[in-house]
Design an enzyme around this catalytic site. Structure first.
Site, short mmCIF file in Angstrom:
data_model
loop_
_atom_site.label_atom_id
_atom_site.label_comp_id
_atom_site.label_asym_id
_atom_site.label_seq_id
_atom_site.Cartn_x
_atom_site.Cartn_y
_atom_site.Cartn_z
N GLY A 265 0.81 -1.22 0.00
CA GLY A 265 0.00 0.00 0.00
C GLY A 265 0.84 1.26 0.00
O GLY A 265 0.65 2.14 -0.83
N ALA A 266 1.77 1.33 0.95
CA ALA A 266 2.59 2.53 1.08
C ALA A 266 3.73 2.26 2.05
O ALA A 266 3.73 1.23 2.72
CB ALA A 266 1.76 3.70 1.59
N HIS A 301 -1.78 6.24 8.47
CA HIS A 301 -0.94 5.13 8.92
C HIS A 301 0.54 5.44 8.71
O HIS A 301 1.34 5.32 9.64
CB HIS A 301 -1.34 3.86 8.16
CG HIS A 301 -0.55 2.65 8.52
ND1 HIS A 301 -0.99 1.72 9.45
CD2 HIS A 301 0.65 2.21 8.10
CE1 HIS A 301 -0.08 0.76 9.55
NE2 HIS A 301 0.94 1.04 8.74
N GLU A 302 0.88 5.85 7.51
CA GLU A 302 2.30 6.11 7.21
C GLU A 302 2.80 7.31 8.01
O GLU A 302 3.92 7.30 8.52
CB GLU A 302 2.50 6.34 5.71
CG GLU A 302 1.99 5.22 4.80
CD GLU A 302 2.40 3.82 5.21
OE1 GLU A 302 3.49 3.65 5.79
OE2 GLU A 302 1.62 2.88 4.95
N HIS A 305 3.55 6.34 11.57
CA HIS A 305 4.80 5.58 11.71
C HIS A 305 5.99 6.48 12.07
O HIS A 305 6.98 6.00 12.60
CB HIS A 305 5.13 4.87 10.39
CG HIS A 305 4.63 3.47 10.27
ND1 HIS A 305 4.74 2.54 11.30
CD2 HIS A 305 4.07 2.81 9.23
CE1 HIS A 305 4.23 1.38 10.88
NE2 HIS A 305 3.81 1.51 9.64
N GLU A 324 3.78 -2.18 13.52
CA GLU A 324 2.61 -2.31 12.65
C GLU A 324 1.30 -2.45 13.44
O GLU A 324 0.30 -1.80 13.12
CB GLU A 324 2.79 -3.47 11.68
CG GLU A 324 3.92 -3.25 10.67
CD GLU A 324 3.79 -1.97 9.84
OE1 GLU A 324 2.72 -1.36 9.86
OE2 GLU A 324 4.79 -1.58 9.19
N1 TRP Z 1 5.73 -0.65 6.35
C1 TRP Z 1 4.73 -0.59 5.33
C2 TRP Z 1 3.45 -0.25 6.05
O1 TRP Z 1 2.85 -1.03 6.67
C3 TRP Z 1 4.57 -1.89 4.61
C4 TRP Z 1 5.33 -2.08 3.33
C5 TRP Z 1 5.36 -1.24 2.29
C6 TRP Z 1 6.09 -3.19 2.94
N2 TRP Z 1 6.08 -1.79 1.29
C7 TRP Z 1 6.56 -2.98 1.66
C8 TRP Z 1 6.45 -4.37 3.56
C9 TRP Z 1 7.34 -3.89 0.97
C10 TRP Z 1 7.23 -5.29 2.90
C11 TRP Z 1 7.68 -5.06 1.62
O2 TRP Z 1 3.06 0.85 6.10
ZN ZN Z 2 2.73 0.07 8.61
#
Ligand code: TRP
Ligand code: ZN
Length: 891
Positions: A265-266, A301-302, A305, A324
């Site tokens: 997703g992102a 969400h991002e 983080h 997460e």
């Molecule tokens: N940390 C990202 C999220 O949850 C997840 C993510 C994005 C991811 N791209 C990825 C995990 C590629 C593994 C591989 O917001």
């Molecule tokens: Zn995340």
């Protein structure tokens, strides 16, 4: 490529590295086929570790030079094996310089540095940085980065990396450069760069402490008119984190970049979040209400983080849920607050329930299934072969439920105090889940040792409830017993701490104030009981009549509640439960019972009593439309399959079709009235109130179309043609496609024609067809349609969004068609998983998971699936990603 024989990594084997990196200077000379990466690392000995060499991971790299302290390393001091470069070094510090050459164009994995539509993008979580340069590529190595990017100015006018821009300028030969510095030490998985032809929507806003910060949403030129909603979502997220947790943005600039080729997703890279276009771009003509809602929550969400993940990060990847689970919980709370605010004081409770229902639907459909199969793992796993396989519903969604239980047990203020203490102890560190829970315990003066079992045990707990009424004393004894079924490698389970929110409803339909034995006063009407033993009895006294229990209100724990309730009692709770979540849940339980009885042949028709209860809830004008739409939507097919033993997709599909037809036909006048009543006038705006009305209106079209009602089909056709926004246009199209209407093919063609150049809208078009049910036998099997669509010019096996839309929907959201009795779907699955694996193992492994629960299916299907699993496992050069999934399925 990954080695074919990736070993199993174990959590218990964690060792700190002998050497870490304090600073790294990176220089990129970007070229699509041959990018030069020069890295200069200041390595420092780790006082907390035993002596050992400097260890640097590298994958798919061509090493051009290596210098240690400015000179070629002495003979015998450098070794490279199994993707790790080891360098013997003396002293406390050593400067290591490596130059590597990489090929972004050849990188189809979308991990590391890759090309998308002519631009350069990176994805480093979890282990992508080692595909860019040699580095101790683990989250417990937090270094300060400076990054210089050099590229062709015409092809890549925009050069971005983490942190603050130091300088930029021209270079000879039509090239230019930019230099960035990130003031915060970070793990390598948060590194990012972008070099592409993009434009930005910009805003300057002040943080709570009055600092001016620059916000940018970077998109391709033609998409600027779709970037506004992401920007607004970002600003709302910033405000929310300031108000709710006292957490402020710590940089002068925060960037979001949208890219069309992205595995997930992102990604929360420090100061430079990179997003799948799907979670950035929206305008009324191309995005639905649900898209708008998803964008808001993924942006949040991002952004969240930045504190829960970046400032405090994970010591090792087993701790993934530390960032997460916590961040999903935070984005869920944010979305609930945003919905509640939009709904106003009277609508707030219902709006929050609607969000909770959405989240629980996902949990039940995806996580419960995961917990019941060969991939079952605790939210903190004990072992893995490929970490990318552990970005799961368990780590994310169940992880968020575990945080939610802490919030429920400690209260809003206690939880906030725990968060404050967590940051005060661990800001700038890479820590474990124990560190988080210990901060929560200390801040609240409570013992959470038993609670830690939620981090250790896999499997969905069952809570069995039974009640005994003693009329003479007015006492209701509620007995709760817990049991977690065995999961692979965990035959025995210990009792968990399970918060069970309880209400008791009187015969008049009203909640009774609750008084437990030994208490002098009755208290609130909903109480949270802590179930900590295998079995416990709670005695409620002072009751005037036998109550109807309403248990697990708000879904207070991620468990399956087992409670014997008659149909009448479910109907009673559908009508009267004061907890809106449980009102919805009663409807779901009743629907599940009806559908599974039809599927199992115990019933031949939908009972009248169910239709009546359904109708009453649907037409309850005191309930807001979004809630009624939730209540009228049947349980997810994936969840129902999970509840069936053995799982029989064909029988279930027939039962679902029969149920939809019955409800569509019997309530046709109600649905028709709703279509009118739910009409939203004026220009489209994204607003949860309007979205609820549109959702209920679309559902009405769905039921009428399912029943083949001529007035409903006409309404769908009219709406399809006259709609001015995507929610209505696509809702009408979906109703037509999910019916026997002759208008459906023409509508699909018209939709394709209108959006032929719009990748994100075409994803919807692909998914709708891949997920289509067969409402009459004249229609060809969906597989034929899927194969034909793979030949469409817009389809590509190299683009994850396309793969998820077409293949993912077919494999994961169309069980009856995928599991066709002739086994054609299974053979197709094997073919596609192997083809995808050669391009992109992460995406292939996600598709591979569609058959992991094959042992739950009827024997005939099992015999069809097994040889295909074996065929995939035997494919030459199979990635460790897919090997892990299919190997576990066959074990
Ligand atoms: N940390 C990202 C999220 O949850 C997840 C993510 C994005 C991811 N791209 C990825 C995990 C590629 C593994 C591989 O917001
Ligand atoms: Zn995340």
């Amino acid at each position: 490529m990954k080695t074919e024989h990736a070993p199993t990594i174990r959590r218990a084997d964690y060792q700190p590295l002998a050497w870490t990196v304090e600073r790294i200077d990176l220089h990129f000379s970007l070229d699509p086929d041959a990018t030069l990466v020069k890295s200069r690392m200041v390595c420092v000995r780790n006082p907390a570790a035993e002596e050992g060499p400097i260890r640097l991971w590298g994958e798919a790299l061509e090493r051009l030079s290596l210098l240690v302290e400015g000179a070629g390393p002495a003979a015998g001091t450098v070794r490279e094996a199994d993707g790790v470069l080891e360098i013997d070094a003396g002293g406390e510090r050593a400067v290591v310089e490596v130059t590597t050459r990489i090929d972004p164009r050849a990188n189809t994995t979308l991990s590391g540095l890759y090309l998308s539509n002519g631009g350069f993008f990176t994805q480093c979580e979890a282990e992508g940085f080692r595909r860019i340069t040699y580095f101790p590529d683990r989250p417990d190595v937090m270094a300060r980065y400076t990054v210089t990017l050099e590229a062709d100015r015409a092809a890549c006018p925009v050069l971005l990396s983490n942190g603050n821009l130091l300088e930029e300028g021209d270079l000879p030969g039509g090239r230019h450069y930019a230099r960035w510095e990130d003031p915060f030490p970070k793990p390598s998985y948060l590194f990012a760069l972008v070099a592409a032809k993009l434009v930005a929507l910009e805003r300057t806003v002040a943080t709570a402490s009055g600092r001016e910060v620059l916000l940018q949403v970077w998109v391709e030129e033609g998409n600027l008119d779709r970037s506004e909603h992401a920007m607004e979502s970002l600003i709302h997220s910033m405000r929310w984190d300031e108000e709710t947790f006292g957490l402020e943005l710590d940089l002068d600039r925060f960037m979001i970049v949208a890219v069309g080729d992205f595995n997930m997703g992102a990604m929360e890279n420090k100061g430079l979040n990179i997003f799948n276009t799907k979670f950035v771009l929206a305008k009324p003509d191309t995005a639905t209400d649900v898209d708008y809602e998803n964008i808001e929550s993924v942006v949040a969400h991002e952004y969240f983080h930045n504190w829960t993940g970046n400032r405090v990060t994970c010591r090792d990847w087993f701790q993934l849920t530390l960032k997460e689970g916590l961040t999903v919980f935070r984005d869920q709370q944010f979305s609930a607050d945003m919905l509640a605010r939009a709904a106003g004081p009277e609508g707030a409770v219902s709006a929050r329930a609607v969000k909770r229902i959405d989240d629980v639907r996902v949990l039940r459909a995806a996580q419960f299934a995961e917990d019941a199969g060969p991939m079952a793992h605790p939210i903190r796993p004990d072992s893995y072969r490929e970490i990318n396989n552990f970005y799961t519903a368990t780590v994310y969604e169940k992880g968020a439920e575990v945080i939610r239980m802490l919030h429920t047990l400690l209260g809003t203020e206690g939880f906030r105090n725990g968060m404050d203490l967590y940051f005060s102890y661990h800001d700038g560190q890479a820590v474990t889940c124990d560190d988080f829970v210990e901060a929560m315990a200390e801040a609240n003066g409570v013992d959470l040792d038993q609670f830690m079992r939620w981090y250790e045990q896999a499997g969905t707990p069952r809570v069995k409830a039974s009640g005994a009424w003693d009329a003479a004393s007015g006492t209701y004894a509620l007995t709760l017993a817990q049991h977690t079924p065995p999961t692979p490698g965990q035959p025995e389970k210990q009792p968990l701490v399970i918060p069970v929110a309880v209400g008791l409803i009187g015969p008049d339909g009203r909640d009774r104030p609750l008084r437990l034995e030994g208490e002098s006063q009755p208290g609130a009407t909903t109480r949270v009981l802590a179930l900590t033993a295998a079995g416990q009895t709670f005695r409620f006294v002072g009751l005037d009549a036998e109550p109807v229990p309403s248990l697990l209100r708000g879904f207070s724990a991620p468990v399956v509640l087992e409670l014997d309730e008659t149909d009448e009692r479910l109907a009673f709770r559908m009508a009267h439960d004061a907890d809106p979540f449980n009102r919805w849940d009663a409807a779901q339980r009743y629907a599940e019972r009806v559908i599974l009885a039809l599927a199992g042949g115990q019933a031949s028709a939908v009972p009248q009593a169910f239709v009546a209860a359904f109708r009453a809830l649907l037409n309850d004008a005191a309930l807001d439309p979004a809630f009624r739409a939730q209540a009228a939507a049947l349980p997810a097919e994936a969840y129902l399959l999970e509840r069936m033993s053995p799982a029989d997709p064909a029988a279930l599909r027939a039962a679902l079709i029969a149920t939809m037809r019955t409800l569509g036909g019997a309530l046709a006048d109600d649905w028709l009235a709703l279509i009118d009543a739910m009409r939203v006038d004026g220009a489209y705006r994204y607003h949860p109130g309007d979205a609820g009305r549109r959702a209920l209106g679309n559902l009405a079209l769905r039921y009428l179309a399912a029943a083949g009602d001529a007035r409903g089909l006409a309404a769908a056709s009219t709406r399809f043609e006259s709609a001015t926004d995507m929610t209505e246009r696509f809702g009408a199209l979906a109703a037509l496609v999910q019916s026997t209407s002759p208008a459906r093919e023409a509508a699909l063609a018209a939709f394709h024609e209108r959006y032929r150049d719009d990748a994100l809208v075409l994803d919807k078009w692909f998914a709708l067809q891949a997920g289509a049910w067969r409402w009459d036998d004249a229609v060809a099997p969906t597989l034929e349609r899927v194969r034909a669509l793979m030949a469409d010019a817009a389809f590509s096996l190299s683009n994850p969004n396309k793969v998820y839309a077409l293949l993912g929907t077919f494999f994961r959201a169309n069980a009856a068609e995928f599991h066709a009795a002739d086994g054609s779907g299974h053979a197709f699955w094997a073919e596609q998983v192997v083809a995808l694996d050669a391009k992109n193992p992460q995406v292939a492994a996600r598709m591979a998971r569609a058959l992991e629960n094959w042992c739950r299916y009827a024997p005939a299907l099992q015999s069809s699936i097994r040889p295909q699993l074996e065929r995939v496992l035997a494919a030459p050069g199979l990635s460790s990603d897919v090997q892990e999934i299919v190997g576990k399925a066959l074990a």
